[in-house]
Design an enzyme around this catalytic site. Structure first.
Site, PDB file in Angstrom:
ATOM      1  N   ASP A 165       0.849  -1.189   0.000  1.00 57.18           N
ATOM      2  CA  ASP A 165       0.000   0.000   0.000  1.00 57.18           C
ATOM      3  C   ASP A 165       0.884   1.238   0.000  1.00 57.18           C
ATOM      4  O   ASP A 165       2.087   1.158   0.298  1.00 57.18           O
ATOM      5  CB  ASP A 165      -0.920  -0.005   1.227  1.00 57.18           C
ATOM      6  CG  ASP A 165      -2.174   0.840   1.009  1.00 57.18           C
ATOM      7  OD1 ASP A 165      -2.260   1.524  -0.038  1.00 57.18           O
ATOM      8  OD2 ASP A 165      -3.061   0.828   1.877  1.00 57.18           O
ATOM      9  N   ILE A 168       0.826   9.033   1.988  1.00 54.77           N
ATOM     10  CA  ILE A 168       1.679  10.209   2.171  1.00 54.77           C
ATOM     11  C   ILE A 168       1.717  10.565   3.649  1.00 54.77           C
ATOM     12  O   ILE A 168       0.666  10.650   4.297  1.00 54.77           O
ATOM     13  CB  ILE A 168       1.165  11.393   1.333  1.00 54.77           C
ATOM     14  CG1 ILE A 168       1.262  11.054  -0.158  1.00 54.77           C
ATOM     15  CG2 ILE A 168       1.971  12.652   1.634  1.00 54.77           C
ATOM     16  CD1 ILE A 168       0.672  12.097  -1.062  1.00 54.77           C
ATOM     17  N   HIS A 169       2.906  10.764   4.187  1.00 53.69           N
ATOM     18  CA  HIS A 169       3.076  11.053   5.609  1.00 53.69           C
ATOM     19  C   HIS A 169       3.952  12.294   5.808  1.00 53.69           C
ATOM     20  O   HIS A 169       4.682  12.703   4.907  1.00 53.69           O
ATOM     21  CB  HIS A 169       3.733   9.863   6.321  1.00 53.69           C
ATOM     22  CG  HIS A 169       2.853   8.657   6.416  1.00 53.69           C
ATOM     23  ND1 HIS A 169       2.070   8.373   7.506  1.00 53.69           N
ATOM     24  CD2 HIS A 169       2.637   7.655   5.527  1.00 53.69           C
ATOM     25  CE1 HIS A 169       1.403   7.251   7.299  1.00 53.69           C
ATOM     26  NE2 HIS A 169       1.734   6.793   6.095  1.00 53.69           N
ATOM     27  N   ARG A 170       3.875  12.844   7.003  1.00 54.30           N
ATOM     28  CA  ARG A 170       4.747  13.951   7.401  1.00 54.30           C
ATOM     29  C   ARG A 170       6.104  13.373   7.771  1.00 54.30           C
ATOM     30  O   ARG A 170       6.215  12.581   8.700  1.00 54.30           O
ATOM     31  CB  ARG A 170       4.115  14.672   8.595  1.00 54.30           C
ATOM     32  CG  ARG A 170       4.825  15.941   9.013  1.00 54.30           C
ATOM     33  CD  ARG A 170       3.953  16.691   9.999  1.00 54.30           C
ATOM     34  NE  ARG A 170       4.260  16.405  11.391  1.00 54.30           N
ATOM     35  CZ  ARG A 170       3.446  16.697  12.407  1.00 54.30           C
ATOM     36  NH1 ARG A 170       2.275  17.240  12.183  1.00 54.30           N
ATOM     37  NH2 ARG A 170       3.802  16.413  13.651  1.00 54.30           N
ATOM     38  N   GLU A 233      -3.732   1.743  -3.674  1.00 52.80           N
ATOM     39  CA  GLU A 233      -4.340   2.836  -4.429  1.00 52.80           C
ATOM     40  C   GLU A 233      -3.660   3.109  -5.765  1.00 52.80           C
ATOM     41  O   GLU A 233      -4.220   3.827  -6.609  1.00 52.80           O
ATOM     42  CB  GLU A 233      -4.351   4.114  -3.588  1.00 52.80           C
ATOM     43  CG  GLU A 233      -5.401   4.145  -2.498  1.00 52.80           C
ATOM     44  CD  GLU A 233      -4.991   3.390  -1.245  1.00 52.80           C
ATOM     45  OE1 GLU A 233      -5.811   3.249  -0.322  1.00 52.80           O
ATOM     46  OE2 GLU A 233      -3.830   2.917  -1.191  1.00 52.80           O
ATOM     47  N   GLU A 289      -0.121  22.481   9.118  1.00 51.88           N
ATOM     48  CA  GLU A 289      -0.916  21.366   8.626  1.00 51.88           C
ATOM     49  C   GLU A 289      -2.182  21.882   7.946  1.00 51.88           C
ATOM     50  O   GLU A 289      -2.489  23.076   7.978  1.00 51.88           O
ATOM     51  CB  GLU A 289      -1.274  20.422   9.790  1.00 51.88           C
ATOM     52  CG  GLU A 289      -0.089  19.595  10.286  1.00 51.88           C
ATOM     53  CD  GLU A 289       0.257  18.444   9.355  1.00 51.88           C
ATOM     54  OE1 GLU A 289      -0.371  18.330   8.277  1.00 51.88           O
ATOM     55  OE2 GLU A 289       1.156  17.651   9.695  1.00 51.88           O
TER      56      GLU A 289
END
Length: 492
Positions: A165, A168-170, A233, A289
C-alpha cells in the site's frame, strides 16, 4: 496534448497552457523562502491571507543544491487537476469514483528498461552521505522542526500476506540518515503494517518516492472504507492514466518504489527507536498542517533509518505548503469520490455532486448537492449526509443544498444557509464522534464534554428547501442570452 506520465511531462504539459506554470531563475532558499514566495503566487487553501489561486512554480536555482530544482503547487488548483487528469474540474469526484470500478494494478518495470529514479545512487555507507545536503526538502516556515518531505509517497508491505500500500506522511529530516515519521493514529494502512512488524520485533522496509505523476498523488488520498486495508491505491492511478504504474525494486531494501520518481529514499522504519520531532529546532512546533495551524512537534516519532537515496539526473524535489489548496485537491477529491460512490449505491440518482470545500482543508467540510424529485425524497438528504460521514470518518460538517446552488461558490452556499436554514430545526448535531486530532477545537479545553483529544461534534446543516415549499424559493430568473452574440464580452 502532452502525455502526462511523470512530474517532468506534467510540467511540460502545463507550460503549454497560459497561466498554469511559472518558472523562476531567481535563487531561492529552501529554508522557508520557497513557501514564503509561493504563498503569494498560488497557495490558496487555509493559508493565512494574503494568498490566492495561481500557477504551479518551478524554481531552477536552489541555494545549496546546484544540481537540483524545486517544484511546488502542482495540484493547488482544482482547474489544474482537471487539466492534468483530462476531465471536467467540477466533476472530478464523480470521475475518480468511476475509476474505482476500472482499476489497473501496478506492474514491475520490464527487465532491461531504463529506471529513471536510479540514475544516480547514494549509499548511506558512503563517507559523505547526508540527507541534508542530498535532498532539498524545504521548510514551510522559519519555525518548522526541520526540513520536511511533504510529497513523499511511502510504500510498505503487510508482513502477513504480502499486500502493499501507499500513503503520504509527514516526514522530518532529523539527521544525516534519519527521518521522523508521523503516522496519524488508527487511520493509515502503513501504520497497521508497522504495528504488525513491531509485534514481530522487526524493522519495516519502506520506500519514499518523491516527484511523481499527479495521478499517483491524487489516488493516494483514498481511505477506508472506500479502499480497505490491503487495497493498493496505485491501481486507481493506473485507471486514471489507462496504463499501469511502473514499479522498480529498491537497491538496498526488499521493497518497491515508483520507477519514474525524481527521488527515492530507501530505509527501515525502526520498531524499537523513536525521536523527538523538533530535536534540531527546539521550537515545540512541527509544520503547518491542512487546518491552517502549525502542528505541535511530537515528543516521540518512529524513526526511518535511511539506507540509500536514489534520484534522476538534475532531480526535481516536489513539495507543497501544508495548508495549501494542494492538500484540498489530494485529500478532498478522493473524499468526494468516496461519498458519491457510497450514496449512489444507497439512493441512485439523487446526489448530483459533492465538493470537499477548501475551508475544511479537503477533509472537514463537504457540500452535498441533492435533488428532491418527489415528496418521498424528503429526509433522504439527511440520510445522504450520514452516509457521507460513514464514507469519510474525518469529515466534521456536511452542508446540504438544492440543485440550484453552486457548491463551488461558498457565497452561494452561505446564501442558501441564510435564506433556507433555521438552526433549531435544520442543524443536526452528532456529538462524541472521532474526527481528526489536527483540529485544535476537538479538545476538552474548548468543550468539557470531549474526553479524548480528537473527538468532535459532527454536524449536518440542512440548507435544502422542503419539497412542498419549493415554489416559494425559486431564484430570480434572468434572461437567457445568446452567448455567441456576446462571446467577445463574455471572454473579456
Amino acid at each position: 496534448m502532452t502525455k502526462v506520465h511523470d512530474l517532468r511531462s506534467a510540467i511540460e504539459f502545463l507550460e503549454t497552457i497560459p497561466g498554469q506554470m511559472l518558472t523562476s531563475d531567481t535563487e531561492v532558499d529552501p529554508n522557508a523562502e520557497v513557501s514564503g514566495v509561493y504563498r503569494h503566487i498560488g497557495a490558496g487553501g487555509t493559508v493565512a491571507r494574503p494568498t490566492k489561486e495561481g500557477p504551479a512554480m518551478l524554481f531552477n536555482k536552489v541555494k545549496g543544491f546546484p544540481d537540483a530544482r524545486v517544484s511546488i503547487g502542482m495540484l493547488s488548483s482544482r482547474k489544474r487537476v482537471g487539466l492534468l487528469l483530462d476531465t471536467d474540474q467540477e466533476f472530478l469526484g464523480k470521475y475518480m469514483g468511476e475509476k474505482l470500478k476500472e482499476t489497473i494494478p501496478p506492474i514491475m518495470i520490464p527487465e532491461g528498461k531504463h529506471i529513471d529514479c536510479q540514475e544516480v545512487i547514494h549509499y548511506a555507507t558512503d563517507p559523505d552521505f547526508d540527507l541534508r545536503t542530498l535532498v532539498p526538502a524545504p521548510t514551510n516556515t522559519p519555525e518548522d522542526a526541520g526540513p520536511y518531505i511533504t510529497m513523499g509517497l511511502c510504500m510498505g508491505t503487510d508482513p502477513e500476506n504480502g499486500t502493499s500500500d501507499v500513503t503520504i506522511h509527514r516526514l522530518c529530516i532529523e539527521s544525516k540518515d534519519e527521518l521522523g515519521m508521523w503516522i496519524t493514529p488508527g487511520s493509515r494502512h502503513l501504520g497497521a503494517f508497522f504495528e504488525k512488524y513491531c509485534a514481530l520485533e522487526k524493522d519495516m522496509p519502506i520506500s519514499i518516492s518523491i516527484g511523481l505523476d499527479p495521478a499517483v498523488y491524487m489516488c493516494a488520498g483514498f481511505e477506508a472504507p472506500t479502499t480497505p486495508l490491503g487495497y493498493n491505491e496505485l491501481q486507481i492511478a493506473g485507471a486514471l492514466r489507462g496504463e499501469p504504474v511502473e514499479l522498480a525494486n529498491c537497491v538496498t531494501i526488499p521493497e518497491k518504489c515508483i520507477a519514474n520518481a525524481e527521488y527515492v529514499l530507501e530505509g527501515y522504519l525502526c520498531h524499537d527507536k523513536t525521536i523527538r520531532e523538533d530535536i534540531n529546532s527546539n521550537t515545540g512546533k512541527a509544520m503547518p498542517e491542512f487546518p491552517g495551524y502549525t502542528g505541535e512537534a511530537k515528543p516521540s516519532l518512529p524513526v526511518i533509518k535511511i539506507t540509500a537515496v536514489t534520484h534522476r539526473k538534475n532531480p526535481i524535489m516536489q513539495s507543497c505548503i501544508g495548508p495549501s489548496h494542494e492538500h484540498v485537491s489530494m485529500a478532498g477529491i478522493p473524499t468526494e469520490a468516496s461519498i458519491i460512490s457510497m450514496v449512489e449505491r444507497a439512493m441512485p440518482g439523487r446526489l448530483l455532486n459533492v465538493h470537499a470545500a477548501p475551508c475544511g482543508g479537503g477533509k472537514f467540510v463537504a457540500i452535498l448537492q441533492f435533488k428532491k424529485s418527489s415528496k418521498n425524497d424528503e429526509g433522504r438528504q439527511r440520510n445522504a449526509a450520514m452516509l457521507a460521514f460513514s464514507a469519510f470518518s474525518e469529515l466534521k460538517h456536511v452542508f446540504l443544498v438544492d440543485e440550484d446552488v453552486d457548491i463551488f461558490d461558498m457565497s452561494d452556499v452561505m446564501w442558501a444557509m441564510t435564506t433556507r436554514f433555521q438552526a433549531d430545526v435544520d442543524m443536526i448535531p452528532i456529538p462524541g464522534c472521532h474526527c481528526h486530532v489536527l483540529d485544535p477545537s476537538n479538545d476538552n479545553a474548548l468543550d468539557p464534554s470531549i474526553r479524548v483529544h480528537g473527538i468532535a461534534c459532527k454536524a449536518i446543516f440542512d440548507c435544502t428547501v422542503p419539497f412542498d415549499q419549493k415554489e416559494n424559493f425559486v431564484r430570480s430568473q434572468f434572461l437567457e442570452i445568446d452567448k455567441e452574440k456576446w462571446a467577445k464580452e463574455l471572454d473579456f
